[in-house]
Write a protein that holds these residues in place. Structure first.
Motif, PDB file in Angstrom:
ATOM      1  N   MET A 140      11.665   3.091   1.570  1.00 20.52           N
ATOM      2  CA  MET A 140      11.293   3.147   0.249  1.00 20.52           C
ATOM      3  C   MET A 140      11.649   4.309  -0.553  1.00 20.52           C
ATOM      4  SD  MET A 140       7.688   1.427  -0.146  1.00 20.52           S
ATOM      5  CE  MET A 140       7.294  -0.304   1.086  1.00 20.52           C
ATOM      6  N   MET A 141      12.274   4.281  -1.566  1.00 15.81           N
ATOM      7  CA  MET A 141      13.311   5.738  -2.146  1.00 15.81           C
ATOM      8  C   MET A 141      12.630   4.862  -4.093  1.00 15.81           C
ATOM      9  SD  MET A 141      16.470   6.173  -0.439  1.00 15.81           S
ATOM     10  CE  MET A 141      16.447   7.856  -1.323  1.00 15.81           C
ATOM     11  N   ILE A 142      12.103   6.330  -4.460  1.00 15.46           N
ATOM     12  CA  ILE A 142      12.050   6.365  -6.124  1.00 15.46           C
ATOM     13  C   ILE A 142      13.034   7.285  -6.321  1.00 15.46           C
ATOM     14  CG2 ILE A 142      10.850   7.122  -8.147  1.00 15.46           C
ATOM     15  CD1 ILE A 142       9.854   4.286  -6.608  1.00 15.46           C
ATOM     16  N   LEU A 143      14.111   6.180  -6.959  1.00 16.71           N
ATOM     17  CA  LEU A 143      15.233   7.269  -7.095  1.00 16.71           C
ATOM     18  C   LEU A 143      15.500   7.529  -8.692  1.00 16.71           C
ATOM     19  CD1 LEU A 143      17.801   5.680  -5.284  1.00 16.71           C
ATOM     20  CD2 LEU A 143      16.562   7.520  -4.566  1.00 16.71           C
ATOM     21  N   ASN A 144      14.575   6.728  -9.567  1.00 18.45           N
ATOM     22  CA  ASN A 144      14.971   7.087 -11.505  1.00 18.45           C
ATOM     23  C   ASN A 144      13.332   7.558 -11.427  1.00 18.45           C
ATOM     24  OD1 ASN A 144      14.850   8.103 -13.832  1.00 18.45           O
ATOM     25  ND2 ASN A 144      15.762   5.685 -14.366  1.00 18.45           N
ATOM     26  N   ARG A 193       0.716  -1.582  -0.087  1.00 21.40           N
ATOM     27  CA  ARG A 193      -0.365   0.173   0.229  1.00 21.40           C
ATOM     28  C   ARG A 193       0.668   1.399   0.182  1.00 21.40           C
ATOM     29  NH1 ARG A 193      -1.937   3.384   3.013  1.00 21.40           N
ATOM     30  NH2 ARG A 193      -4.025   4.815   2.935  1.00 21.40           N
ATOM     31  N   LYS A 194       1.589   1.460   1.562  1.00 19.42           N
ATOM     32  CA  LYS A 194       2.860   2.455   1.402  1.00 19.42           C
ATOM     33  C   LYS A 194       3.064   2.950  -0.715  1.00 19.42           C
ATOM     34  CE  LYS A 194       3.786   2.159   5.655  1.00 19.42           C
ATOM     35  NZ  LYS A 194       2.922   3.172   5.908  1.00 19.42           N
ATOM     36  N   LEU A 195       4.189   0.832  -1.101  1.00 21.16           N
ATOM     37  CA  LEU A 195       4.469   1.726  -2.441  1.00 21.16           C
ATOM     38  C   LEU A 195       3.509   2.492  -3.350  1.00 21.16           C
ATOM     39  CD1 LEU A 195       6.771   0.889  -4.070  1.00 21.16           C
ATOM     40  CD2 LEU A 195       5.335  -1.267  -4.788  1.00 21.16           C
ATOM     41  N   ILE A 196       1.898   1.743  -3.473  1.00 19.45           N
ATOM     42  CA  ILE A 196       1.321   1.909  -4.317  1.00 19.45           C
ATOM     43  C   ILE A 196       1.673   4.068  -3.907  1.00 19.45           C
ATOM     44  CG2 ILE A 196      -1.154   2.591  -5.241  1.00 19.45           C
ATOM     45  CD1 ILE A 196       0.632  -0.264  -5.960  1.00 19.45           C
ATOM     46  N   VAL A 197       1.387   4.927  -3.166  1.00 17.43           N
ATOM     47  CA  VAL A 197       1.809   5.772  -2.649  1.00 17.43           C
ATOM     48  C   VAL A 197       2.484   6.179  -3.420  1.00 17.43           C
ATOM     49  CG1 VAL A 197       1.439   7.642  -1.177  1.00 17.43           C
ATOM     50  CG2 VAL A 197      -0.203   5.854  -1.081  1.00 17.43           C
ATOM     51  N   LEU A 198       3.065   5.797  -3.205  1.00 15.41           N
ATOM     52  CA  LEU A 198       5.097   6.846  -3.334  1.00 15.41           C
ATOM     53  C   LEU A 198       4.889   5.897  -5.213  1.00 15.41           C
ATOM     54  CD1 LEU A 198       7.796   7.390  -2.419  1.00 15.41           C
ATOM     55  CD2 LEU A 198       8.684   5.010  -2.757  1.00 15.41           C
TER      56      LEU A 198
END
Length: 353
Positions: A318-322, A155-160
């Motif tokens: 969780m981090m989106i770097l690209n 769920r946290k991944l989808i928000v990110l």
């Protein structure tokens, strides 16, 4: 006084390697152990029968997806170290401990610092159930809690993912490998946003996936992973035979489930909002899933209430770097992970098909 022991993170690959190294019983050893059980005339067959007849399952076992999208990184004890980024965008998307809140971090010197948060569950079982039930209530409660933690992760991944796609589009960055035109162009008023809009009550079509993946390809990346709700995956079963070919239809009617088609690998999850489909590049091109310590179990019995209990938690980030490696398909009647309908999102942000 109880001494607290240091906990170290373990990668998922470590668990797989450990299980693979366990010795396997030979046929003779299996027969010997079965004979030992049967030799107990008082309760041997009784226990064997109880083990073979399990409880009625309420739902299918949940399979997490966060480790298929982000690169799992086990952290060492000590201060958190930044991640180096080889990108000229200068922006990272980091999930904060506050639920559904994403921090946009401008990084300098091509580095971004992680933020960790705790995901926890508190299973408990009534003491008398340990005697009334023939099944292993402790194992069942802990297993359900592990799945609950996986659902929280996803769920946290989808928000990110939603925030990264929206904010990257708003930044208006020029693709590094082409021009966003034709099927690779986003909505009319936000052409740089990697979103393909589908009209209300319309099923997914192959061209929707081709449009979304082309948005990533002009960034010199390949998006071969598809994340979708099981209901939306069913749209694929309705495709005409002229689109799928006889082989695809034969496999479906033979009982095979669709786990891939064309260049795409499909993963379904009930945590993905209905009507919203995400496409992502391989984890090493998208972001990281830092783990300070992996799932840990500690006893938390409530003796005065006659409850056996446990605390299960993990400290992760969780981090989106690209964000260039992400795209999505969104139906007009969809609801996002943050509780905003696609229609409201389209109206407020001025998106038009």
């Amino acid at each position: 006084m109880t001494q607290l022991m240091a906990r170290t993170a373990k990668s998922s690959e470590d668990y797989v390697e450990k299980l693979a190294s366990l010795p396997k019983l030979t046929k003779a050893e299996k027969q010997q152990r079965l004979a030992t059980i049967l030799a107990d005339k008082a309760s041997g067959m009784h226990r064997l029968g109880q083990g073979m007849i399990g409880p009625i399952q309420i739902r299918l076992r949940y399979e997490g997806m966060v480790r298929n999208v982000l690169l799992e990184d086990t952290l060492e004890r000590g201060p958190l170290m930044p991640y180096d980024i080889l990108d000229d965008l200068g922006m990272a998307y980091i999930l904060n401990s506050t639920d559904a809140e994403v921090k946009i971090q401008m990084f300098e010197g091509k580095q971004a610092f992680p933020t960790l948060f705790r995901i926890a569950s508190f299973p408990k079982v009534r003491k008398e159930d340990l005697y009334y039930l023939r099944v292993n209530a402790v194992e069942y409660a802990q297993d359900e809690s592990r799945q609950a933690i996986q659902k929280q992760e996803d769920r946290k991944l989808i928000v990110l993912l939603e925030t990264a796609i929206n904010e990257f589009g708003a930044a208006g960055q020029t693709p590094v490998g082409g021009i966003a035109t034709g099927i690779s162009s986003g909505p009319t008023s936000h052409t740089s946003e990697k979103t393909v809009l589908v009209g209300a009550n319309n099923p997914l079509e192959p061209v929707d996936f081709y449009s979304a993946v082309s948005m990533v390809e002009i960034e010199q990346l390949e998006a071969s992973r598809v994340l979708a709700h099981p209901q939306d995956i069913r749209d694929l079963y309705t495709w005409d035979i002229n689109v799928t070919g006889w082989s695809f239809k034969d496999k479906v009617f033979a009982g095979e489930k669709i786990t891939s088609f064309g260049e795409f690998q499909v993963q379904k999850s009930v945590m993905v909002p209905q009507g919203e489909i995400f496409l992502s590049a391989d984890p090493e091109f998208v972001g990281v899933f830092p783990v300070m310590y992996s799932l840990d179990v500690e006893e938390n019995h409530q003796v005065e209430q006659f409850h056996k209990g446990w605390v299960m938690d993990e400290l992760v980030g969780m981090m989106i770097l690209n964000a260039r490696g992400l795209a999505r398909i969104q139906k007009a009647d969809a609801w996002s992970a943050t509780g905003i309908s696609a229609a409201t999102n389209i109206a407020e942000r001025g998106l038009y098909t």
